[in-house]
Write an enzyme that holds these catalytic residues in place. Structure first.
Site, PDB file in Angstrom:
ATOM      1  N   LYS A   1       0.831  -1.210   0.000  1.00  0.00           N
ATOM      2  CA  LYS A   1       0.000   0.000   0.000  1.00  0.00           C
ATOM      3  C   LYS A   1       0.866   1.261   0.000  1.00  0.00           C
ATOM      4  CE  LYS A   1      -1.754   1.479   4.104  1.00  0.00           C
ATOM      5  NZ  LYS A   1      -1.358   2.871   4.412  1.00  0.00           N
ATOM      6  N   ASN A   2       1.843   1.304   0.908  1.00  0.00           N
ATOM      7  CA  ASN A   2       2.605   2.547   1.072  1.00  0.00           C
ATOM      8  C   ASN A   2       3.649   2.777  -0.018  1.00  0.00           C
ATOM      9  OD1 ASN A   2       1.025   3.107   3.222  1.00  0.00           O
ATOM     10  ND2 ASN A   2       2.547   2.614   4.789  1.00  0.00           N
TER      11      ASN A   2
ATOM     12  N   ARG B   1      -4.809  10.540   4.714  1.00  0.00           N
ATOM     13  CA  ARG B   1      -3.791  11.592   4.795  1.00  0.00           C
ATOM     14  C   ARG B   1      -2.814  11.554   3.633  1.00  0.00           C
ATOM     15  NH1 ARG B   1      -2.879  13.770   9.477  1.00  0.00           N
ATOM     16  NH2 ARG B   1      -0.747  14.130   8.803  1.00  0.00           N
TER      17      ARG B   1
ATOM     18  N   CYS C   1      -4.634  12.644  13.481  1.00  0.00           N
ATOM     19  CA  CYS C   1      -5.363  11.397  13.262  1.00  0.00           C
ATOM     20  C   CYS C   1      -5.223  10.543  14.513  1.00  0.00           C
ATOM     21  CB  CYS C   1      -4.902  10.697  12.000  1.00  0.00           C
ATOM     22  SG  CYS C   1      -3.444   9.724  12.200  1.00  0.00           S
TER      23      CYS C   1
ATOM     24  N   ARG D   1       0.657  14.346  13.520  1.00  0.00           N
ATOM     25  CA  ARG D   1       1.108  14.177  12.143  1.00  0.00           C
ATOM     26  C   ARG D   1       1.089  15.468  11.316  1.00  0.00           C
ATOM     27  NH1 ARG D   1      -1.244   8.646   9.835  1.00  0.00           N
ATOM     28  NH2 ARG D   1       0.646   8.729   8.576  1.00  0.00           N
ATOM     29  N   PRO D   2       1.895  16.443  11.705  1.00  0.00           N
ATOM     30  CA  PRO D   2       1.942  17.687  10.916  1.00  0.00           C
ATOM     31  C   PRO D   2       2.606  17.450   9.564  1.00  0.00           C
ATOM     32  CG  PRO D   2       3.678  17.694  12.573  1.00  0.00           C
ATOM     33  CD  PRO D   2       2.865  16.447  12.817  1.00  0.00           C
ATOM     34  N   ILE D   3       2.455  18.411   8.640  1.00  0.00           N
ATOM     35  CA  ILE D   3       3.155  18.295   7.345  1.00  0.00           C
ATOM     36  C   ILE D   3       4.104  19.490   7.161  1.00  0.00           C
ATOM     37  CG2 ILE D   3       1.427  16.850   6.188  1.00  0.00           C
ATOM     38  CD1 ILE D   3       0.564  19.477   4.687  1.00  0.00           C
TER      39      ILE D   3
ATOM     40  N   ASP E   1       4.617   0.399  12.169  1.00  0.00           N
ATOM     41  CA  ASP E   1       3.429  -0.261  11.614  1.00  0.00           C
ATOM     42  C   ASP E   1       3.320  -1.732  12.032  1.00  0.00           C
ATOM     43  OD1 ASP E   1       2.680   2.074  10.406  1.00  0.00           O
ATOM     44  OD2 ASP E   1       3.412   1.533   8.412  1.00  0.00           O
TER      45      ASP E   1
ATOM     46  N   ILE F   1       7.902   6.768  17.033  1.00  0.00           N
ATOM     47  CA  ILE F   1       7.556   7.490  15.797  1.00  0.00           C
ATOM     48  C   ILE F   1       6.305   8.350  16.006  1.00  0.00           C
ATOM     49  CG2 ILE F   1       7.041   7.283  13.322  1.00  0.00           C
ATOM     50  CD1 ILE F   1       9.827   6.209  14.050  1.00  0.00           C
TER      51      ILE F   1
ATOM     52  N   ARG G   1      -8.703  -0.619   4.688  1.00  0.00           N
ATOM     53  CA  ARG G   1      -7.851   0.413   4.075  1.00  0.00           C
ATOM     54  C   ARG G   1      -6.517  -0.183   3.656  1.00  0.00           C
ATOM     55  NH1 ARG G   1      -6.393   4.590   7.902  1.00  0.00           N
ATOM     56  NH2 ARG G   1      -4.990   4.915   6.176  1.00  0.00           N
TER      57      ARG G   1
HETATM   58  N1  EPU Z   1       6.531  14.579  11.000  1.00  0.00           N
HETATM   59  C1  EPU Z   1       6.630  15.921  11.318  1.00  0.00           C
HETATM   60  N2  EPU Z   1       6.488  16.834  10.307  1.00  0.00           N
HETATM   61  C2  EPU Z   1       6.281  16.473   9.017  1.00  0.00           C
HETATM   62  C3  EPU Z   1       6.186  15.110   8.694  1.00  0.00           C
HETATM   63  C4  EPU Z   1       6.320  14.176   9.716  1.00  0.00           C
HETATM   64  O1  EPU Z   1       6.822  16.275  12.466  1.00  0.00           O
HETATM   65  O2  EPU Z   1       6.165  17.361   8.164  1.00  0.00           O
HETATM   66  C5  EPU Z   1       6.683  13.574  12.060  1.00  0.00           C
HETATM   67  C6  EPU Z   1       5.412  12.742  12.262  1.00  0.00           C
HETATM   68  O3  EPU Z   1       4.460  13.382  13.072  1.00  0.00           O
HETATM   69  C7  EPU Z   1       5.974  11.473  12.864  1.00  0.00           C
HETATM   70  C8  EPU Z   1       7.332  11.331  12.169  1.00  0.00           C
HETATM   71  O4  EPU Z   1       7.633  12.616  11.642  1.00  0.00           O
HETATM   72  O5  EPU Z   1       6.168  11.654  14.235  1.00  0.00           O
HETATM   73  C9  EPU Z   1       7.396  10.327  11.052  1.00  0.00           C
HETATM   74  O6  EPU Z   1       6.247  10.435  10.237  1.00  0.00           O
HETATM   75  P1  EPU Z   1       6.264  10.203   8.669  1.00  0.00           P
HETATM   76  O7  EPU Z   1       6.106  11.512   7.980  1.00  0.00           O
HETATM   77  O8  EPU Z   1       7.451   9.374   8.292  1.00  0.00           O
HETATM   78  O9  EPU Z   1       4.948   9.362   8.459  1.00  0.00           O
HETATM   79  P2  EPU Z   1       4.003   9.422   7.190  1.00  0.00           P
HETATM   80  O10 EPU Z   1       4.824   9.677   5.988  1.00  0.00           O
HETATM   81  O11 EPU Z   1       2.840  10.302   7.473  1.00  0.00           O
HETATM   82  C10 EPU Z   1       4.216   6.891   6.567  1.00  0.00           C
HETATM   83  C11 EPU Z   1       3.280   5.748   6.347  1.00  0.00           C
HETATM   84  C12 EPU Z   1       2.705   5.307   7.701  1.00  0.00           C
HETATM   85  C13 EPU Z   1       3.876   4.893   8.601  1.00  0.00           C
HETATM   86  C14 EPU Z   1       4.866   6.051   8.726  1.00  0.00           C
HETATM   87  C15 EPU Z   1       6.112   5.700   9.527  1.00  0.00           C
HETATM   88  C16 EPU Z   1       2.430   6.137   4.124  1.00  0.00           C
HETATM   89  C17 EPU Z   1       1.296   6.512   3.259  1.00  0.00           C
HETATM   90  N3  EPU Z   1       2.208   6.148   5.440  1.00  0.00           N
HETATM   91  O12 EPU Z   1       3.448   7.932   7.152  1.00  0.00           O
HETATM   92  O13 EPU Z   1       1.869   4.185   7.466  1.00  0.00           O
HETATM   93  O14 EPU Z   1       3.395   4.542   9.875  1.00  0.00           O
HETATM   94  O15 EPU Z   1       5.287   6.480   7.415  1.00  0.00           O
HETATM   95  O16 EPU Z   1       6.773   4.637   8.958  1.00  0.00           O
HETATM   96  O17 EPU Z   1       3.518   5.807   3.632  1.00  0.00           O
HETATM   97  C18 EPU Z   1       0.063   2.723   7.855  1.00  0.00           C
HETATM   98  O18 EPU Z   1       0.304   2.195   6.756  1.00  0.00           O
HETATM   99  O19 EPU Z   1      -0.745   2.215   8.682  1.00  0.00           O
HETATM  100  C19 EPU Z   1       0.739   3.961   8.219  1.00  0.00           C
HETATM  101  C20 EPU Z   1       0.301   4.767   9.180  1.00  0.00           C
END
Ligand code: EPU
Length: 416
Positions: free
Chosen positions: A22-23, A92, A116, A121-123, A304, A326, A396
């Site tokens: 999926k990811n 997201r 969530c 989970r900020p961006i 995960d 994480i 999902r």
């Molecule tokens: N973070 C920030 N700022 C940002 C982005 C991330 O502070 O701008 C923080 C997050 O809050 C978190 C950490 O950085 O504490 C890592 O988050 P990351 O951005 O790596 O997570 P993600 O990209 O939102 C993906 C997977 C998740 C998986 C995480 C960690 C996808 C679509 N989703 O999420 O998958 O848990 O990486 O490996 O690739 C799932 O499949 O169930 C799932 C949640």
């Protein structure tokens, strides 16, 4: 609303085929937006999240045709650069369109995802990176509005390795002018898969799998045929199922190299694991030994897989300390596991799990995707009947999970 009913206590055995990741599929399908032509993707899993992303791409003007596990996406007619609230709220990963749409249409409007179930989970790091490439970014009425007449390569340092943040910046930078260097990036196999997909379309990306990725911008990309890598989290979930039920399961079409930390921990519990090319055979131990787990960015133990591993530790011999490093709120499954008799105490980001001889079945509620998987696993080992509610979370990210477990000998069915 669908629920899954499980009669626990059966030993699982047989073979199970692992689906596409999926990811990996989500960013790769989105990368079709970068190209003026029809891309074909193979081994695409049939999941709710994949349907959601396809709906979003179609909303933007892409033409999508599905044939079994192959999907064709033609983004020639791209017309709308907006990801509406309703689609982003449900998934997201919709924020992945930010980078490619900015690169291709020079402007984009994406609903800002809220928090969530598993954390805030900020961006901010996605947005900071895009600004470094020259985008002008505003938050207006709950939407991220970004525009850039021309993206220009730059050096970007990520405070934290972020998976989708890295992917977003990779996709923005492939059509930028000049060189972009991304530092402290995520090193997950899904990042390597995206690099391979982009390069097959004519991009110049290197370094995925290390902490520095370099991208030399190109004028345009061309269509390609791309195979989605196997899902390491689905595979890990079946590995834990075998260990839990003293089973003997062979996983086919998976990639053992992506599961190093999970396999290592499972061996620590006494499970016997034999890898051979794209198959993994796992035999569960007679008595499960407790091990400690710390989630970390890849190649560390995946967040995960934390919930699924917690179930294994709930019936292990001894005490296990599990730390979640994480996401700040990823222990929501604990209270449901307690309803089945698990002895788990949480303090901050650490859970102490005291192994019990038995769990006992009960009605439980799924709260997020991986938490749902953990409840299914718990149901497989608990005495009596477990009823898992709100399984739309499970749909999902796991394709036909009850059919796969049933074929391995589990007493499991879906009630609609
Ligand atoms: N973070 C920030 N700022 C940002 C982005 C991330 O502070 O701008 C923080 C997050 O809050 C978190 C950490 O950085 O504490 C890592 O988050 P990351 O951005 O790596 O997570 P993600 O990209 O939102 C993906 C997977 C998740 C998986 C995480 C960690 C996808 C679509 N989703 O999420 O998958 O848990 O990486 O490996 O690739 C799932 O499949 O169930 C799932 C949640």
């Amino acid at each position: 609303m669908d629920k899954i009913i499980i009669g626990g206590g059966r030993r699982l055995s047989g073979r199970v085929r692992i689906g596409g990741a999926k990811n990996a599929a989500l960013p790769i399908l989105v990368s079709a937006l970068l190209c003026d032509g029809a891309n074909i993707y193979d081994n695409v899993p049939r999941l709710q999240d994949i349907e959601s992303i396809q709906r979003l791409l179609a909303h933007m003007g892409a033409r999508i045709e599905t044939d079994g596990s192959s999907v064709q996406i033609d983004a020639r007619g791209l017309c709308d650069a907006e990801a509406p609230y309703d689609l982003v709220r449900k998934m997201r990963a919709s924020v992945l369109v930010l980078g490619p749409l900015l690169a291709r249409l020079k402007r984009v409007r994406v609903s800002l995802p809220g928090g969530c179930a598993i954390g805030a989970r900020p961006i901010n790091l996605h947005l900071k990176g895009l600004a470094r490439l020259g985008a002008k970014i505003d938050i207006v009425h709950g939407y991220v509005e970004a525009e850039a007449e021309c993206l220009i390569g730059n050096e970007i340092y990520f405070d934290i390795p972020t998976v989708t943040g890295t992917e977003n910046l990779m996709m923005a930078a492939v059509l930028a002018q000049g060189e972009t260097v991304l530092r402290n990036v995520a090193r997950e196999p899904e990042i390597i898969a995206l690099e391979n997909a982009l390069n097959r379309m004519g991009a110049k990306v290197e370094g995925a799998g290390t902490s520095v990725i370099t991208i030399e911008g190109v004028e345009s990309l061309h269509p390609a045929r791309i195979e989605i890598i196997p899902d390491r989290i689905e595979a890990g979930t079946f590995l834990v199922a075998a260990a839990l039920t003293q089973g003997d399961i062979t996983l086919t079409n998976c990639e053992p190299a992506h599961l190093g930390a999970v396999i290592d921990k499972l061996r620590g519990t006494g499970a016997e694991i034999i890898t051979d090319g794209r198959t993994i055979r796992v035999k569960g131990p007679d008595e499960i030994i407790s091990v400690d787990v710390k989630t970390l960015p890849y190649p560390g133990f995946p967040t995960d897989m934390q919930a699924q591993f917690m179930v294994l530790m709930s019936v292990a011999d001894g005490v296990s300390v599990i730390s979640e490093n994480i996401f700040e709120n990823r222990f929501i499954h604990v209270s449901e596991l307690r309803r089945l008799g698990a002895d788990i105490t949480v303090s901050g980001n650490t859970a102490m799990v005291r192994g019990q001889a038995n769990l006992t079945g009960a009605p439980v509620m799924a709260t997020d995707l991986r938490a749902s998987a953990s409840l299914i696993l718990a149901g497989l080992v608990a005495k009596g009947t477990t009823e898992v509610n709100r399984v739309y979370h499970l749909d999902r990210g796991y394709e036909a999970i009850e059919e796969k477990f049933s074929a391995l000998g589990a007493d499991i069915r879906r009630e609609r």
